[in-house]
Design a protein around this motif. Structure first.
Motif, PDB file in Angstrom:
ATOM      1  N   ALA A  67    -111.147  -5.709 -57.781  1.00  0.00           N
ATOM      2  CA  ALA A  67    -111.292  -4.415 -58.461  1.00  0.00           C
ATOM      3  C   ALA A  67    -112.743  -3.943 -58.407  1.00  0.00           C
ATOM      4  O   ALA A  67    -113.015  -2.749 -58.200  1.00  0.00           O
ATOM      5  CB  ALA A  67    -110.813  -4.522 -59.895  1.00  0.00           C
ATOM      6  N   ALA A  68    -113.680  -4.850 -58.566  1.00  0.00           N
ATOM      7  CA  ALA A  68    -115.096  -4.479 -58.500  1.00  0.00           C
ATOM      8  C   ALA A  68    -115.471  -4.000 -57.100  1.00  0.00           C
ATOM      9  O   ALA A  68    -116.179  -2.990 -56.943  1.00  0.00           O
ATOM     10  CB  ALA A  68    -115.967  -5.667 -58.912  1.00  0.00           C
ATOM     11  N   CYS A  69    -115.002  -4.697 -56.076  1.00  0.00           N
ATOM     12  CA  CYS A  69    -115.286  -4.276 -54.690  1.00  0.00           C
ATOM     13  C   CYS A  69    -114.678  -2.903 -54.407  1.00  0.00           C
ATOM     14  O   CYS A  69    -115.316  -2.051 -53.781  1.00  0.00           O
ATOM     15  CB  CYS A  69    -114.755  -5.305 -53.703  1.00  0.00           C
ATOM     16  SG  CYS A  69    -115.677  -6.848 -53.716  1.00  0.00           S
ATOM     17  N   ALA A  70    -113.454  -2.680 -54.859  1.00  0.00           N
ATOM     18  CA  ALA A  70    -112.813  -1.382 -54.652  1.00  0.00           C
ATOM     19  C   ALA A  70    -113.604  -0.286 -55.362  1.00  0.00           C
ATOM     20  O   ALA A  70    -113.779   0.821 -54.828  1.00  0.00           O
ATOM     21  CB  ALA A  70    -111.373  -1.409 -55.163  1.00  0.00           C
ATOM     22  N   GLY A  71    -114.124  -0.578 -56.528  1.00  0.00           N
ATOM     23  CA  GLY A  71    -114.937   0.389 -57.249  1.00  0.00           C
ATOM     24  C   GLY A  71    -116.214   0.738 -56.505  1.00  0.00           C
ATOM     25  O   GLY A  71    -116.623   1.901 -56.446  1.00  0.00           O
ATOM     26  N   VAL A  72    -116.849  -0.268 -55.921  1.00  0.00           N
ATOM     27  CA  VAL A  72    -118.076  -0.024 -55.153  1.00  0.00           C
ATOM     28  C   VAL A  72    -117.775   0.836 -53.928  1.00  0.00           C
ATOM     29  O   VAL A  72    -118.475   1.804 -53.633  1.00  0.00           O
ATOM     30  CB  VAL A  72    -118.738  -1.361 -54.745  1.00  0.00           C
ATOM     31  CG1 VAL A  72    -119.838  -1.148 -53.738  1.00  0.00           C
ATOM     32  CG2 VAL A  72    -119.271  -2.081 -55.978  1.00  0.00           C
ATOM     33  N   VAL A  73    -116.725   0.492 -53.193  1.00  0.00           N
ATOM     34  CA  VAL A  73    -116.360   1.264 -51.995  1.00  0.00           C
ATOM     35  C   VAL A  73    -116.018   2.697 -52.374  1.00  0.00           C
ATOM     36  O   VAL A  73    -116.476   3.657 -51.744  1.00  0.00           O
ATOM     37  CB  VAL A  73    -115.184   0.581 -51.255  1.00  0.00           C
ATOM     38  CG1 VAL A  73    -114.615   1.487 -50.174  1.00  0.00           C
ATOM     39  CG2 VAL A  73    -115.641  -0.740 -50.658  1.00  0.00           C
ATOM     40  N   PHE A  74    -115.214   2.876 -53.431  1.00  0.00           N
ATOM     41  CA  PHE A  74    -114.846   4.217 -53.868  1.00  0.00           C
ATOM     42  C   PHE A  74    -116.079   5.007 -54.297  1.00  0.00           C
ATOM     43  O   PHE A  74    -116.228   6.183 -53.957  1.00  0.00           O
ATOM     44  CB  PHE A  74    -113.843   4.129 -55.025  1.00  0.00           C
ATOM     45  CG  PHE A  74    -113.401   5.462 -55.534  1.00  0.00           C
ATOM     46  CD1 PHE A  74    -112.523   6.239 -54.796  1.00  0.00           C
ATOM     47  CD2 PHE A  74    -113.865   5.948 -56.744  1.00  0.00           C
ATOM     48  CE1 PHE A  74    -112.111   7.481 -55.264  1.00  0.00           C
ATOM     49  CE2 PHE A  74    -113.463   7.181 -57.212  1.00  0.00           C
ATOM     50  CZ  PHE A  74    -112.580   7.950 -56.471  1.00  0.00           C
ATOM     51  N   GLY A  75    -116.982   4.366 -55.013  1.00  0.00           N
ATOM     52  CA  GLY A  75    -118.204   5.030 -55.453  1.00  0.00           C
ATOM     53  C   GLY A  75    -119.081   5.451 -54.297  1.00  0.00           C
ATOM     54  O   GLY A  75    -119.636   6.562 -54.290  1.00  0.00           O
ATOM     55  N   MET A  76    -119.219   4.592 -53.308  1.00  0.00           N
ATOM     56  CA  MET A  76    -120.038   4.930 -52.140  1.00  0.00           C
ATOM     57  C   MET A  76    -119.412   6.090 -51.367  1.00  0.00           C
ATOM     58  O   MET A  76    -120.094   7.007 -50.932  1.00  0.00           O
ATOM     59  CB  MET A  76    -120.191   3.707 -51.226  1.00  0.00           C
ATOM     60  CG  MET A  76    -120.941   2.566 -51.866  1.00  0.00           C
ATOM     61  SD  MET A  76    -122.652   2.952 -52.203  1.00  0.00           S
ATOM     62  CE  MET A  76    -123.301   3.017 -50.560  1.00  0.00           C
ATOM     63  N   THR A  77    -118.093   6.063 -51.185  1.00  0.00           N
ATOM     64  CA  THR A  77    -117.398   7.131 -50.466  1.00  0.00           C
ATOM     65  C   THR A  77    -117.512   8.447 -51.215  1.00  0.00           C
ATOM     66  O   THR A  77    -117.829   9.488 -50.638  1.00  0.00           O
ATOM     67  CB  THR A  77    -115.915   6.770 -50.275  1.00  0.00           C
ATOM     68  OG1 THR A  77    -115.834   5.523 -49.595  1.00  0.00           O
ATOM     69  CG2 THR A  77    -115.182   7.841 -49.492  1.00  0.00           C
ATOM     70  N   LEU A  78    -117.283   8.412 -52.505  1.00  0.00           N
ATOM     71  CA  LEU A  78    -117.349   9.614 -53.319  1.00  0.00           C
ATOM     72  C   LEU A  78    -118.759  10.186 -53.320  1.00  0.00           C
ATOM     73  O   LEU A  78    -118.944  11.403 -53.202  1.00  0.00           O
ATOM     74  CB  LEU A  78    -116.890   9.310 -54.746  1.00  0.00           C
ATOM     75  CG  LEU A  78    -116.825  10.491 -55.705  1.00  0.00           C
ATOM     76  CD1 LEU A  78    -115.802  11.493 -55.208  1.00  0.00           C
ATOM     77  CD2 LEU A  78    -116.484  10.024 -57.098  1.00  0.00           C
TER      78      LEU A  78
END
Length: 141
Positions: free
Chosen positions: A101-112
């Motif tokens: 979940a933390a990794c997905a949050g980082v990826v989503f944050g970087m993309t956004l």
């Protein structure tokens, strides 16, 4: 030291200043000299509670009961150790879920963030084009 602190310490340590920690005892003695009626009221209430607690008879536990409690504690420890492998597996699964979940949050944050930055640059170009014409616009890139 104030009246509230004196009351708190009296409730925690009792009405006998000899049982108090040294630093608090000295402060309480000084406070008692400055405001004797307030200090005496707090100590009196604590002494009453001390008297009630001292009047309660102490409970004597039989040797047989003590031995049974100690034996059951040992058995509980064995049961806990037997359950540990399953618990450890469960903790790993839970930890892996949190890490994913933390990794997905980082990826989503970087993309956004990169999409928002690109959109902000486009909005700035369009704003400059609408205000000053296309000749004055510097292409960002």
């Amino acid at each position: 030291m104030n009246a509230d602190r004196m009351r708190e310490l009296a409730e925690a340590w009792g009405g006998d200043l000899r049982r108090w920690p040294a630093a608090d005892r000295e402060a309480a003695q000084t406070f008692a000299l400055l405001q004797p009626e307030v200090a005496e009221r707090a100590l009196f209430e604590a002494r009453q509670l001390d008297a009630v607690l001292d009047a309660v008879p102490s409970v004597q536990v039989s040797i047989a009961l003590r031995d049974r409690v100690i034996a059951s504690a040992g058995e509980a420890g064995l049961k806990a150790r037997a359950a540990w492998p399953g618990l450890r597996r469960l903790l790993w699964i839970g930890g892996a879920g949190w890490a994913a979940a933390a990794c997905a949050g980082v990826v989503f944050g970087m993309t956004l963030t990169s999409d928002l930055e690109r959109q902000a640059q486009l909005d700035m170009v369009l704003e400059q084009a609408s205000v000053g014409g296309l000749d004055d616009v510097a292409v960002l890139g």
